[in-house]
Motif scaffolding. Structure first.
Motif, short mmCIF file in Angstrom:
data_model
loop_
_atom_site.label_atom_id
_atom_site.label_comp_id
_atom_site.label_asym_id
_atom_site.label_seq_id
_atom_site.Cartn_x
_atom_site.Cartn_y
_atom_site.Cartn_z
N THR A 29 0.16 -1.07 -0.39
CA THR A 29 0.11 -0.21 0.05
C THR A 29 0.61 1.45 0.17
O THR A 29 0.64 2.63 -0.57
N GLY A 30 1.46 1.16 0.44
CA GLY A 30 2.49 2.46 1.20
C GLY A 30 3.65 2.20 -0.93
O GLY A 30 3.61 3.11 -0.42
N ARG A 31 4.31 1.84 -1.44
CA ARG A 31 4.31 1.79 -2.41
C ARG A 31 3.40 2.46 -3.47
O ARG A 31 3.90 3.38 -4.51
N ALA A 32 2.41 1.25 -3.60
CA ALA A 32 1.58 2.06 -4.09
C ALA A 32 1.05 4.15 -4.05
O ALA A 32 0.97 4.63 -5.45
N LEU A 33 0.93 4.01 -3.45
CA LEU A 33 1.29 5.59 -2.76
C LEU A 33 2.48 6.32 -2.76
O LEU A 33 1.96 7.68 -3.72
N GLN A 34 3.54 5.85 -2.75
CA GLN A 34 4.49 6.39 -3.69
C GLN A 34 4.08 6.58 -4.82
O GLN A 34 4.94 7.56 -5.43
N GLY A 35 3.29 5.56 -5.63
CA GLY A 35 3.85 5.08 -7.26
C GLY A 35 2.91 6.70 -7.85
O GLY A 35 3.07 7.60 -8.88
N LEU A 36 1.79 7.06 -6.68
CA LEU A 36 0.39 7.95 -6.95
C LEU A 36 1.06 9.34 -6.44
O LEU A 36 0.94 10.96 -7.94
N GLY A 37 1.93 9.32 -5.51
CA GLY A 37 2.59 11.02 -5.25
C GLY A 37 3.63 11.03 -6.60
O GLY A 37 3.45 12.21 -7.25
N ALA A 38 4.26 9.38 -6.56
CA ALA A 38 5.76 9.93 -8.19
C ALA A 38 4.53 10.76 -9.55
O ALA A 38 5.10 11.56 -9.80
N ALA A 39 3.91 9.94 -9.63
CA ALA A 39 2.77 10.48 -10.80
C ALA A 39 3.02 12.13 -11.08
O ALA A 39 2.30 12.75 -11.81
N ALA A 40 2.37 12.49 -10.03
CA ALA A 40 2.50 14.15 -9.46
C ALA A 40 3.54 14.56 -9.70
O ALA A 40 3.21 16.58 -10.19
N ILE A 41 4.98 14.22 -9.10
CA ILE A 41 5.85 14.88 -8.70
C ILE A 41 6.25 15.18 -10.38
O ILE A 41 7.40 16.20 -10.83
N VAL A 42 6.63 14.29 -10.98
CA VAL A 42 7.03 13.97 -11.66
C VAL A 42 6.71 15.12 -13.34
O VAL A 42 7.36 16.00 -14.01
N PRO A 43 5.70 14.66 -14.28
CA PRO A 43 5.03 15.85 -15.06
C PRO A 43 5.24 17.37 -14.86
O PRO A 43 6.02 18.20 -15.66
N THR A 44 4.87 17.32 -14.05
CA THR A 44 4.46 18.88 -13.24
C THR A 44 6.40 19.03 -13.00
O THR A 44 6.33 20.21 -12.99
N GLY A 45 6.93 19.01 -12.09
CA GLY A 45 7.87 18.84 -12.49
C GLY A 45 8.95 19.62 -13.32
O GLY A 45 9.80 20.30 -13.15
N MET A 46 8.89 18.82 -14.40
CA MET A 46 9.81 18.96 -15.58
C MET A 46 9.23 20.08 -16.16
O MET A 46 9.47 21.24 -16.94
N SER A 47 7.61 20.79 -15.63
CA SER A 47 7.04 21.95 -16.85
C SER A 47 7.33 22.80 -15.87
O SER A 47 7.41 24.14 -16.26
N LEU A 48 7.74 22.35 -14.63
CA LEU A 48 7.73 24.02 -13.69
C LEU A 48 9.85 24.44 -14.83
O LEU A 48 9.48 25.46 -14.20
#
Length: 483
Positions: A122-141
């Motif tokens: 469960t922790g790993r899946a939530l990490q993945g969900l957070g990463a899905a938000a961090i990566v594209p927005t980080g590159m866009s920024l």
């Protein structure tokens, strides 16, 4: 992921250095925050690999179930990437970036203190969900903060190098932490990263979004997210139980159907998640194929070599980390010289040559056996393959964005980011688990490495054919800001 480089900001715009001058102090701090977040996600893809055998014994997970420690992260990080990227474009990239960081840090704490396989996954899946938000927005920024030209080239070059190094550093750190403390400290390290980056980001990053706020492409978001989730799940399950299961057949068919529906939807959408005309460009299509293959196949090699070194050769987690430490040093060397090679031969030829080199050195790993001298072969081959891998990473990004009009550069960069994350996501479910489910681990490792090498070499031929002869002037190394 459609990224519009036109932005609206809620803070005063950053004053950028003139063309050809050094980055300002604020620019460097912004770059540090964004690259640290990307590095943290790359670290998460690998820091647990070395600890998998120890983790499995501690939590009572079988060897065949260990791949779910990786896949539980991969499913949401790959499946929601495009959706979260578009949500950030429309409703605020900084806002979603900060939300992703907070979720990632909290999930890392849950994985650190997991008491059974379910809580850990469960922790790993939530990490993945957070990463899905961090990566594209980080590159866009990053692309909206740094203007076209040397400043953005330098920022993208540093980001790409750190993404690759983060994966390697994770292997070393994972080995050291697992041996000295425990596997739980690998997850704790990620929460520390999040705690460092999260307080700095709000004061440095301006809010940005597309100014016209078009409607979210809901049909496109549903079909691509559902298709990627179904496909990754089907491949992961099939590798463990075979393709004959009803759930595997159903999810595989659903994944193919949904992705086909996504293409149909995008061809008619007013504001699509992915621009199909952009994908028809030769440099974009074939460059991204090269990127997809180099990321997915290298993540697979690292995964199976970790199991081989510990389970077959009997190395400790620390000793395994040292092997990948050499790989990290060689990758850093490649990061210094790759821009010079690109400046001499051009991005396209460097991409093809790097893929060919990666495939050939991975093929050499098929000679591994149960004798202790094989650790030297493994160290040399994975290090040389990683040097070629880093060359492919930098050159494919430049290939994809070359010749693209300024107003479409954001979209091209978004496709580069998506390819990176999907590539890292699908490699292990697609091939890596063939080793964990084999009755003879060494034979399974040989099978995976042979298939891996064939795929990379085939991709080199396809990319060379698809791109054709490179008649453009080679990219100047100085423009990358990495010479």
């Amino acid at each position: 992921m459609a990224i519009d480089t036109t932005e609206t900001t809620s803070a005063s715009p950053t004053v950028h250095s003139p063309l050809g001058t050094r980055l300002s102090t604020r620019d460097k701090l912004v770059l540090f925050v964004l690259c640290a977040a990307q590095f943290m996600v790359a670290l998460d893809f690998s820091v647990l690999n070395v600890a998998l055998p120890v983790l499995g014994k501690d939590l009572g997970m079988s060897q065949s179930a260990l791949q779910w420690a990786v896949t539980a992260f991969a499913l949401p990080s790959g499946g929601f990437l495009l959706l979260f990227g578009r949500i950030g474009d429309l409703y605020g990239r900084r806002r979603l970036f900060l939300t992703g960081l907070a979720l990632f840090g909290t999930a890392s704490l849950l994985a650190t203190f997991a008491w059974d396989p379910a809580s850990f996954l469960t922790g790993r899946a939530l990490q993945g969900l957070g990463a899905a938000a961090i990566v594209p927005t980080g590159m866009s920024l990053l692309t909206t903060t740094f203007p076209e030209g040397p400043a953005r080239d330098r920022a993208l070059g540093i980001s790409g190098t750190l993404l690759s190094l983060g994966f390697t550093v994770g292997m070393v750190a994972g080995g050291v932490l697992t041996d000295v403390l425990s596997w739980r400290s690998t997850m704790g390290l990620l929460s520390v990263f999040a705690l460092i980056v999260l307080p700095l980001a709000p004061g440095l990053l301006p809010e940005s979004r597309t100014p016209d706020r078009p409607r979210l492409d809901v049909p496109g978001a549903v079909t691509v997210t559902g298709g990627l989730l179904a496909l990754i799940y089907a491949l992961s399950t099939a590798a463990e139980r075979g393709f004959g299961g009803a759930d595997v057949i159903a999810t595989l068919a659903a994944g193919v159907f949904l992705l086909a529906a996504f293409v149909y939807v995008e061809s008619r959408a007013h504001a699509p998640l992915v621009s199909l005309p952009m994908l028809r460009r030769r440099t974009v299509a074939w460059g991204n194929l090269g990127g997809l293959v180099t990321f997915s196949m290298m993540s697979t090699v690292v995964f199976v070599l970790t199991l081989y070194l510990q389970e077959t050769l009997g190395l400790s987690a620390f000793e395994t980390g040292l092997v990948f430490g050499v790989q990290g040093v060689m990758s850093a060397v490649a990061g210094v010289y790759a821009p010079k090679v690109i400046g001499r031969f051009g991005a396209r030829r460097t991409l093809v040559g790097s893929l060919a080199g990666q495939g050939l050195f991975v093929a050499g790993l098929v000679l591994l056996n149960a004798h202790t001298w094989s650790v030297w072969l493994a160290t040399a081959a994975i290090s040389l393959a990683s040097m070629c891998h880093l060359g492919a990473i930098i050159s494919y990004g430049l290939t994809v964005t070359s010749g693209v009009p300024d107003e479409e550069q954001g979209l091209a960069t978004g496709l580069v980011t998506s390819t990176q994350q999907v590539g890292i996501t699908i490699g292990i479910p697609l091939l890596g688990v063939l080793a964990t489910t084999s009755s003879d681990l060494l034979a399974g490792v040989h099978t995976v490495l042979a298939l891996d090498a064939v795929i990379v070499l085939a991709a080199a031929v396809l990319v060379a054919t698809g791109l054709g002869r490179d008649r453009s002037r080679p990219v100047e190394a100085e423009a990358l800001g990495l010479r």
